[in-house]
Scaffold this motif. Structure first.
Motif, PDB file in Angstrom:
ATOM      1  N   LYS A  56      11.880  -7.189  60.681  1.00 14.02           N
ATOM      2  CA  LYS A  56      11.223  -8.037  61.755  1.00 14.02           C
ATOM      3  C   LYS A  56       9.508  -8.082  61.688  1.00 14.02           C
ATOM      4  O   LYS A  56       8.836  -8.273  62.765  1.00 14.02           O
ATOM      5  N   SER A  57       9.034  -7.680  60.532  1.00 15.47           N
ATOM      6  CA  SER A  57       7.599  -7.563  60.442  1.00 15.47           C
ATOM      7  C   SER A  57       7.188  -8.788  60.656  1.00 15.47           C
ATOM      8  O   SER A  57       7.653  -9.959  60.406  1.00 15.47           O
ATOM      9  N   LYS A  58       5.955  -9.053  61.491  1.00 17.05           N
ATOM     10  CA  LYS A  58       5.118 -10.331  61.560  1.00 17.05           C
ATOM     11  C   LYS A  58       4.410 -10.705  60.426  1.00 17.05           C
ATOM     12  O   LYS A  58       3.744 -11.739  60.408  1.00 17.05           O
ATOM     13  N   CYS A  59       4.501  -9.858  59.342  1.00 17.58           N
ATOM     14  CA  CYS A  59       3.844 -10.144  58.025  1.00 17.58           C
ATOM     15  C   CYS A  59       4.697 -10.040  56.943  1.00 17.58           C
ATOM     16  O   CYS A  59       4.403  -9.213  56.050  1.00 17.58           O
ATOM     17  N   PRO A  60       5.843 -10.789  56.944  1.00 15.77           N
ATOM     18  CA  PRO A  60       6.853 -10.619  55.909  1.00 15.77           C
ATOM     19  C   PRO A  60       6.433 -10.941  54.658  1.00 15.77           C
ATOM     20  O   PRO A  60       5.662 -11.804  54.307  1.00 15.77           O
ATOM     21  N   ASP A  65      10.493 -14.964  53.208  1.00 17.78           N
ATOM     22  CA  ASP A  65      10.408 -16.440  53.535  1.00 17.78           C
ATOM     23  C   ASP A  65      11.368 -16.919  52.912  1.00 17.78           C
ATOM     24  O   ASP A  65      12.058 -17.996  53.318  1.00 17.78           O
ATOM     25  N   ASP A 231       7.423   3.816  59.721  1.00 18.32           N
ATOM     26  CA  ASP A 231       6.517   2.543  59.133  1.00 18.32           C
ATOM     27  C   ASP A 231       7.625   1.428  58.605  1.00 18.32           C
ATOM     28  O   ASP A 231       8.235   1.679  57.561  1.00 18.32           O
ATOM     29  N   THR A 232       7.440   0.162  59.396  1.00 21.53           N
ATOM     30  CA  THR A 232       8.435  -0.736  59.035  1.00 21.53           C
ATOM     31  C   THR A 232       7.925  -1.577  57.869  1.00 21.53           C
ATOM     32  O   THR A 232       6.681  -1.782  57.945  1.00 21.53           O
ATOM     33  N   THR A 234       7.415  -4.668  55.023  1.00 30.60           N
ATOM     34  CA  THR A 234       6.993  -6.109  54.999  1.00 30.60           C
ATOM     35  C   THR A 234       8.165  -6.664  54.413  1.00 30.60           C
ATOM     36  O   THR A 234       8.285  -8.052  54.088  1.00 30.60           O
TER      37      THR A 234
END
Lengths: 411, 411
Positions: A56-60, A65, A231-232, A234
């Motif tokens: 769910k990272s906003k910076c995958p 992608d 820490d999630t 990427t």
């Protein structure tokens, strides 16, 4: 940086049966590491049903992608995974690298690029040189064999100290099917995501939609219930493939079909097995910790409190020091922000109740509590005393080795 | 457990001028430590205005409960602080201990129990034996002197490696006033609270309501902007006292009165000075880190992202390892959950821009970035590229010494 195998590692690996309809190959493409494999390919003879969950990272990462886009088709012919470079935060170069890798993989497997799935793990921010896959993938496609699951798990390791494999059997409508899975991950592991990387395959005949439903149902109590360091990543990716080769098993297309009950249980057990293997290989881990919260206002509140305990550096260092420091559990309950009544709180280490009614248990014995803390596996339970909400989160201790591993990792 | 003074400690302590209307004493009451002072008393000759802020923990300590109740009166005659035992999660015994301490302190200072303020810091969950204060406080009241601020800061230390003092001058309506403050704290330090313990005093004539307003305005950029380990204490307390003895200064009762502008600036600078001293003494800290987030959707979003970076174990261990690992900053921005666009993100270490437009800066130099990381004080800046929101959070690195200190603390 420590290279010793985690003391919490499984004592042996289960024999991994082949899954009909898929073959595996590994190779050393020289992405970053020397003298070890760093690329894994899984080829499906025919289109397999595929389901997936991602960070769910906003910076995958770029591969995340890429997979999200292809998942809509629900079909897979080839999976390519590399270690040593995450291809994350690599801008246009990242998308170019996934495009080139997909083209190379599609040629090697003789399939459409829309049937390709990719994952990468390793350093963030370094461009991935996908040209290194050029000759490698077609050779791998020719050499792929059904029985290389343990090799596959080894090829995707980064700071992992052991490969993570699991297998289960199940029956669907009277037909025996097999589920195999591998995973990697030791640091940058936090809840609310899929996991670092996990790949599961079965010979069951099950549609992509039904497989997606079962996978999504299972992630809450498995990959989303573990945390090493809060820490999630990427790059978190779990993909499940179904080849449909189990002889005589009719395709199941509804995830709620009762014929899937046994398969569902086996899948969820497999997912939890792999998730706990990740915790047991948490960077620097010497103790496996189960945090169980009961009596919270709701399950959601219990989950927030359990994560607050499991992610607290002070709780985790106390466990590392074998210190029955339940005051830090009180602190972590208090800071969680969920409803709590100090004077109804009770805390256990293992079977030893150390605190009750807002103070130290009258029968508290430092000796018994300390004995629990010397175990390899420790359960910390907090009863909030307010309601019926409960949750379980799995974590490990925080040791000097975690700091050493992560102070040295990139260099 | 390390006992060396933090390498980030101030090189010298400022001379602390006396504050007219208050006297200080310290003593060794034998609460836990041997061979050092562990109790501090501050006596006000007349009733001082008092303002306070406390932990937001749902499991606050008994002294926090006690102070919250007395703060309503707005007047203080005596403050008693002990180290070695937090009197937190001690149930009825905790309230009995604060009641006994308050009675003993009120007798020693010849005042009402409603004019007593208390704070305790140290182990959580151990009953505090308040009978140890019996003879001690009356002796201290007789011996108290105006110039013992550094001694006061020493008496309230736990894992702190140096005492934290600060002083400022200001003018109110043309009259010079003095502000002194002390603080303690090295671990269990996290934002969204007051701090471990801080006590501030001034000779200004200012009402409790006005003082409370100024204190509350200042906490966001000072004590609430620091984090050592993301763990919020049960005991966080900041109290401010105004003796009103500054000669010829008329009492100010409105916190927004423009006559307080200079005083407000001095108070807020003093609070930030003390807060940063806490970060610089973060358990095991070898680096002071300023995390600056700009370009977020809102100030609130910037704050969430900055805390996500400042609390990330992977970012903090990279700083400890002097590794310019900006990929972990990307990770921490991504996991924060606030709006972010990977391809607009830019990151700086010190003055070196290491990433821009979602990938490594074209001019990136490992050499220059590494040079920044070898400094004692490091600024990490992330520009989100979406709006005008900004925030600054202060933290320290995560070292093996943090783990050592907290694995051994209780035993």
């Amino acid at each position: 940086m420590t290279t010793a195998i985690s003391p919490l590692a499984p004592k042996s690996y289960p024999p991994m049966p082949p899954i009909d309809g898929l073959r595996i190959a590994t190779a050393a493409a020289g992405i970053k590491y020397k003298g070890r494999t760093d690329v894994m390919m899984m080829i499906f003879d025919d289109q397999a049903s595929v389901a997936g969950l991602f960070t769910k990272s906003k910076c995958p990462s770029a591969p995340v992608d890429f997979c999200r886009a292809n998942l809509a088709g629900g079909k897979a012919r080839v999976l390519v995974v590399n270690s040593g470079n995450a291809n994350a935060f690599t801008g246009k170069k990242g998308a170019e690298a996934t495009a080139l890798t997909a083209r190379t993989a599609a040629e090697a497997a003789d399939c459409a690029e829309s049937d390709v799935f990719l994952a990468s793990t390793g350093v963030i921010g370094e461009p991935l040189d996908a040209s290194k896959f050029a000759g490698v993938l077609s050779t791998m496609a020719g050499e792929a064999k059904p029985d290389l699951w343990l090799e596959a798990a080894k090829a995707i390791m980064t700071t992992d100290t052991y490969p993570k494999v699991a297998t289960r059997g199940a029956e669907i409508d009277g037909v025996s099917v097999t589920l195999n899975g591998i995973a990697k991950g030791a640091g940058m592991i936090a809840p609310d995501m899929a996991t670092m990387l996990s790949f599961i395959a079965t010979d069951a005949a099950i549609s992509a939609e039904a497989l997606q439903q079962l996978l999504s149902e299972g992630v809450g109590a498995s990959f989303n219930a573990v945390t090493v360091d809060s820490d999630t990543s990427t790059s978190d990716t779990v993909l499940a493939f179904a080849t449909g080769r189990a002889p005589g098993q009719d395709m199941v297309t509804d995830g709620s079909d009762p014929r899937l009950d046994d398969f569902r249980a086996a899948l969820h057990a497999l997912m939890q097995d792999l998730a706990l293997q990740i915790v047991r290989d948490g960077e620097g881990a010497r103790k496996m910790v189960t945090v169980r919260v009961t009596g919270a206002e709701s399950n959601r509140a219990a989950d927030v409190i359990a994560r607050s305990i499991a992610n607290s550096p002070l709780v985790k260092t106390a466990v590392a020091g074998e210190d029955a420091n339940w005051g830090r559990v009180v602190m972590a309950v208090g800071k969680a922000g969920e409803k709590a009544d100090r004077d109804r709180l009770a805390i256990w280490f293992g079977d030893i109740r150390v605190a009750v009614n807002g103070e130290r248990d009258p029968d508290y014995s430092e000796e018994f509590a300390s004995a629990v803390m010397r175990e390899d596996e420790i359960t910390i339970r907090a009863d909030i005393g307010l309601g019926e909400g409960q949750a379980t989160i799995y974590t490990c201790d925080l040791t000097k080795e975690y700091v050493a591993i992560n102070g040295d990792y990139r260099s």
